[in-house]
Design a protein around this motif. Structure first.
Motif, PDB file in Angstrom:
ATOM      1  N   GLU A  41      -8.842 -22.782 -22.954  1.00  9.69           N
ATOM      2  CA  GLU A  41      -7.781 -22.419 -24.054  1.00  9.69           C
ATOM      3  C   GLU A  41      -6.172 -23.009 -23.406  1.00  9.69           C
ATOM      4  OE1 GLU A  41      -5.569 -20.785 -27.250  1.00  9.69           O
ATOM      5  OE2 GLU A  41      -7.695 -21.087 -26.876  1.00  9.69           O
ATOM      6  N   GLN A  42      -6.191 -22.830 -22.127  1.00 13.85           N
ATOM      7  CA  GLN A  42      -4.689 -23.386 -21.546  1.00 13.85           C
ATOM      8  C   GLN A  42      -4.840 -25.084 -21.938  1.00 13.85           C
ATOM      9  OE1 GLN A  42      -4.396 -22.339 -17.808  1.00 13.85           O
ATOM     10  NE2 GLN A  42      -4.092 -20.087 -18.074  1.00 13.85           N
ATOM     11  N   ARG A  44      -6.641 -26.555 -24.388  1.00 14.15           N
ATOM     12  CA  ARG A  44      -6.442 -27.011 -25.676  1.00 14.15           C
ATOM     13  C   ARG A  44      -4.855 -26.649 -25.972  1.00 14.15           C
ATOM     14  NH1 ARG A  44      -5.249 -24.092 -30.214  1.00 14.15           N
ATOM     15  NH2 ARG A  44      -5.243 -22.252 -29.066  1.00 14.15           N
ATOM     16  N   LEU A  45      -3.992 -25.724 -25.522  1.00 11.83           N
ATOM     17  CA  LEU A  45      -2.768 -25.605 -25.555  1.00 11.83           C
ATOM     18  C   LEU A  45      -1.990 -26.982 -25.130  1.00 11.83           C
ATOM     19  CD1 LEU A  45      -2.099 -21.831 -24.923  1.00 11.83           C
ATOM     20  CD2 LEU A  45      -2.343 -22.976 -27.229  1.00 11.83           C
ATOM     21  N   LEU A  47      -3.281 -30.039 -24.880  1.00 12.87           N
ATOM     22  CA  LEU A  47      -3.424 -31.088 -25.617  1.00 12.87           C
ATOM     23  C   LEU A  47      -2.577 -31.051 -26.984  1.00 12.87           C
ATOM     24  CD1 LEU A  47      -7.400 -31.318 -25.076  1.00 12.87           C
ATOM     25  CD2 LEU A  47      -5.525 -33.031 -24.161  1.00 12.87           C
ATOM     26  N   GLU A  48      -2.399 -30.047 -27.454  1.00 16.06           N
ATOM     27  CA  GLU A  48      -1.484 -29.666 -28.545  1.00 16.06           C
ATOM     28  C   GLU A  48       0.075 -30.046 -28.372  1.00 16.06           C
ATOM     29  OE1 GLU A  48      -2.084 -25.940 -30.512  1.00 16.06           O
ATOM     30  OE2 GLU A  48      -4.161 -26.293 -31.088  1.00 16.06           O
ATOM     31  N   ALA A  49       0.126 -29.592 -27.152  1.00 17.75           N
ATOM     32  CA  ALA A  49       1.549 -29.981 -26.897  1.00 17.75           C
ATOM     33  C   ALA A  49       1.866 -31.470 -26.727  1.00 17.75           C
ATOM     34  CB  ALA A  49       1.988 -29.239 -25.530  1.00 17.75           C
ATOM     35  N   ARG A  51       0.141 -33.705 -28.161  1.00 15.55           N
ATOM     36  CA  ARG A  51      -0.115 -34.457 -29.274  1.00 15.55           C
ATOM     37  C   ARG A  51       1.117 -34.161 -30.595  1.00 15.55           C
ATOM     38  NH1 ARG A  51      -6.220 -32.726 -30.276  1.00 15.55           N
ATOM     39  NH2 ARG A  51      -7.411 -33.931 -28.826  1.00 15.55           N
ATOM     40  N   ARG A  52       1.640 -33.003 -30.136  1.00 10.85           N
ATOM     41  CA  ARG A  52       2.745 -32.846 -30.973  1.00 10.85           C
ATOM     42  C   ARG A  52       3.906 -33.864 -31.171  1.00 10.85           C
ATOM     43  NH1 ARG A  52       5.061 -27.906 -28.581  1.00 10.85           N
ATOM     44  NH2 ARG A  52       3.101 -26.984 -29.361  1.00 10.85           N
ATOM     45  N   SER A  56       9.466 -32.292 -33.433  1.00 13.75           N
ATOM     46  CA  SER A  56       9.276 -30.702 -33.414  1.00 13.75           C
ATOM     47  C   SER A  56       9.893 -30.124 -32.157  1.00 13.75           C
ATOM     48  CB  SER A  56       7.870 -30.542 -33.300  1.00 13.75           C
ATOM     49  OG  SER A  56       7.207 -30.903 -32.193  1.00 13.75           O
TER      50      SER A  56
END
Length: 226
Positions: A41-42, A44-45, A47-49, A51-52, A56
């Motif tokens: 989960e960490q 994934r977060l 990776l999202e940060a 890719r953001r 934003s």
């Protein structure tokens, strides 16, 4: 010849030990799975940060808005304090003008013989109590000097804050005498006026501001309604 008795406890001991070991391994496996899930989960977060998009992230304007609101709040607090200290200075006596007068009434002998002096003294007792409790003129003068110095400090601070507000292009919303605008104003008090034909702002409780064409803080106003 008798056969030896079957020892059930000795027979079941290996199975109990095996079950205990399986339970321990199951708990360890479950804890490991939970740790793996948290790590995933960490990841994934993270990776999202990554890719953001950069857009934003908070803009400099969004970061500056809370600071400007705090600056306005400080300006309001100093303005209120300045008003209260100014009211205190206006209530201070000017020299000996505000001090109680020194009154001494001495009746003639025949009036004193009839006991009238005691009546006069009792009538003057509140005035003499006021004289006893009043501060000396030099104390009043020192207090006035301190209040004047405090007002000078407030004036300088308010001037600096006003310059800071002007430098950041903060625009104060005009309220008094204007029609009520729900887009920029909040009603703090309503006054009924049968002579009016429309709702109008008759007082400002707290100023409102615009910043770069956008509303930064609502103005709190006192309105009169027909």
């Amino acid at each position: 010849m008798l056969e030896p008795a079957l020892d059930l406890s000795a027979l079941l001991a290996p199975f109990v030990a095996l079950r205990h070991e399986v339970n321990l391994q199951t708990k360890a496996s479950r804890a490991q799975l939970e740790q793996n899930a948290q790590a995933l989960e960490q990841l994934r977060l993270a990776l999202e940060a990554l890719r953001r998009p950069a857009s934003s992230a908070p803009s400099p304007e969004e970061l500056l808005r809370p600071a400007l609101k705090t600056l306005i709040d400080v300006h309001d607090a100093l303005t209120l304090a300045h008003r209260e200290v100014l009211r205190l200075r206006d209530q201070l006596p000017d020299g000996d003008a505000g001090l109680p007068p020194d009154v001494e009434v001495r009746l003639p002998l025949w009036a004193r013989l009839f006991g009238l002096q005691g009546t006069v003294d009792r009538a003057l007792a509140p005035l003499r109590a006021w004289q006893a409790s009043a501060p000396p003129p030099e104390d009043i003068a020192r207090l006035r000097q301190k209040v004047d110095a405090l007002l000078v400090g407030y004036d300088m601070s308010l001037q600096r804050l006003a310059r800071a507000l002007d430098q950041h292009a903060l625009e104060r919303i005009a309220c008094v005498g204007e029609p009520f605008d729900p887009e920029t104003m909040e009603v703090a008090e309503v006054v009924r006026d049968p002579e009016r034909t429309a709702t109008e702002v008759v007082g400002e409780v707290r100023p409102g501001y615009r910043w770069r064409g956008r509303l930064l803080r609502y103005a709190q106003v006192r309105v009169a309604r027909p």
